[in-house]
Design a protein around this motif. Structure first.
Motif, PDB file in Angstrom:
ATOM      1  N   PHE A  94     -23.553 -28.304  15.530  1.00  0.00           N
ATOM      2  CA  PHE A  94     -23.120 -27.069  16.516  1.00  0.00           C
ATOM      3  C   PHE A  94     -23.574 -26.271  15.000  1.00  0.00           C
ATOM      4  CE2 PHE A  94     -18.771 -27.917  16.000  1.00  0.00           C
ATOM      5  CZ  PHE A  94     -18.329 -26.603  15.655  1.00  0.00           C
ATOM      6  N   PRO A  95     -24.165 -25.168  15.152  1.00  0.00           N
ATOM      7  CA  PRO A  95     -24.232 -23.777  14.136  1.00  0.00           C
ATOM      8  C   PRO A  95     -23.130 -23.020  13.913  1.00  0.00           C
ATOM      9  CG  PRO A  95     -25.230 -22.924  16.177  1.00  0.00           C
ATOM     10  CD  PRO A  95     -25.231 -24.545  16.621  1.00  0.00           C
ATOM     11  N   TRP A 135     -21.510 -20.226  16.239  1.00  0.00           N
ATOM     12  CA  TRP A 135     -22.288 -20.115  17.841  1.00  0.00           C
ATOM     13  C   TRP A 135     -21.478 -19.248  18.322  1.00  0.00           C
ATOM     14  CZ3 TRP A 135     -18.372 -20.755  21.149  1.00  0.00           C
ATOM     15  CH2 TRP A 135     -17.176 -20.987  20.808  1.00  0.00           C
ATOM     16  N   GLN A 136     -20.411 -18.098  18.337  1.00  0.00           N
ATOM     17  CA  GLN A 136     -19.873 -18.107  19.098  1.00  0.00           C
ATOM     18  C   GLN A 136     -20.175 -16.315  19.552  1.00  0.00           C
ATOM     19  OE1 GLN A 136     -18.390 -18.937  16.335  1.00  0.00           O
ATOM     20  NE2 GLN A 136     -16.475 -17.908  15.861  1.00  0.00           N
ATOM     21  N   LEU A 142     -27.275 -19.891  23.181  1.00  0.00           N
ATOM     22  CA  LEU A 142     -25.795 -21.136  23.836  1.00  0.00           C
ATOM     23  C   LEU A 142     -26.701 -21.434  24.606  1.00  0.00           C
ATOM     24  CD1 LEU A 142     -23.010 -21.350  22.608  1.00  0.00           C
ATOM     25  CD2 LEU A 142     -22.441 -19.738  23.959  1.00  0.00           C
ATOM     26  N   LEU A 185     -28.970 -24.859  23.908  1.00  0.00           N
ATOM     27  CA  LEU A 185     -27.680 -25.761  22.912  1.00  0.00           C
ATOM     28  C   LEU A 185     -27.206 -26.627  23.924  1.00  0.00           C
ATOM     29  CD1 LEU A 185     -26.733 -27.035  20.051  1.00  0.00           C
ATOM     30  CD2 LEU A 185     -24.527 -25.040  20.724  1.00  0.00           C
ATOM     31  N   GLU A 228     -14.948 -24.191  20.341  1.00  0.00           N
ATOM     32  CA  GLU A 228     -14.778 -25.382  19.637  1.00  0.00           C
ATOM     33  C   GLU A 228     -13.307 -25.922  19.492  1.00  0.00           C
ATOM     34  OE1 GLU A 228     -15.653 -24.253  14.970  1.00  0.00           O
ATOM     35  OE2 GLU A 228     -15.892 -23.319  16.101  1.00  0.00           O
ATOM     36  N   LEU A 241     -24.077 -16.577  19.237  1.00  0.00           N
ATOM     37  CA  LEU A 241     -26.016 -16.642  19.355  1.00  0.00           C
ATOM     38  C   LEU A 241     -25.601 -16.071  20.701  1.00  0.00           C
ATOM     39  CD1 LEU A 241     -25.777 -20.617  19.177  1.00  0.00           C
ATOM     40  CD2 LEU A 241     -26.885 -18.673  17.473  1.00  0.00           C
TER      41      LEU A 241
END
Length: 84
Positions: free
Chosen positions: A53-54, A57-58, A65, A68, A24, A60
């Protein structure tokens, strides 16, 4: 001048063994304008940036991931369509 800050980082590999580093990033202008976050996914050959991005996300699954990362390209949020 832009200022970049790194956030969370995670490594993931697909079924074929292709390794991705996902990070990120937060970018802001030196004048203090609003920062924009993006997600950067890179491997030996490709760099992809995701403006949407959700959150979390880390957390997921690897499968989610990778979905995505391999999903459709996203335009820059300030991009304007060209006139045909």
């Amino acid at each position: 001048m832009s200022i970049q800050r790194q956030g969370a980082c995670r490594d993931v590999a697909d079924a074929q063994g292709k390794k991705w580093r996902v990070r990120e990033m937060e970018m802001s202008e030196a004048d203090g304008s609003v920062a924009r976050k993006s997600l950067i996914a890179l491997n030996e050959m490709v760099i992809r940036r995701f403006w949407s991005f959700p959150p979390g996300w880390q957390e997921l699954s690897d499968r989610a991931l990778l979905a995505l990362i391999n999903g459709p390209a996203q335009p820059h949020p300030e991009a304007t369509p060209e006139n045909d």
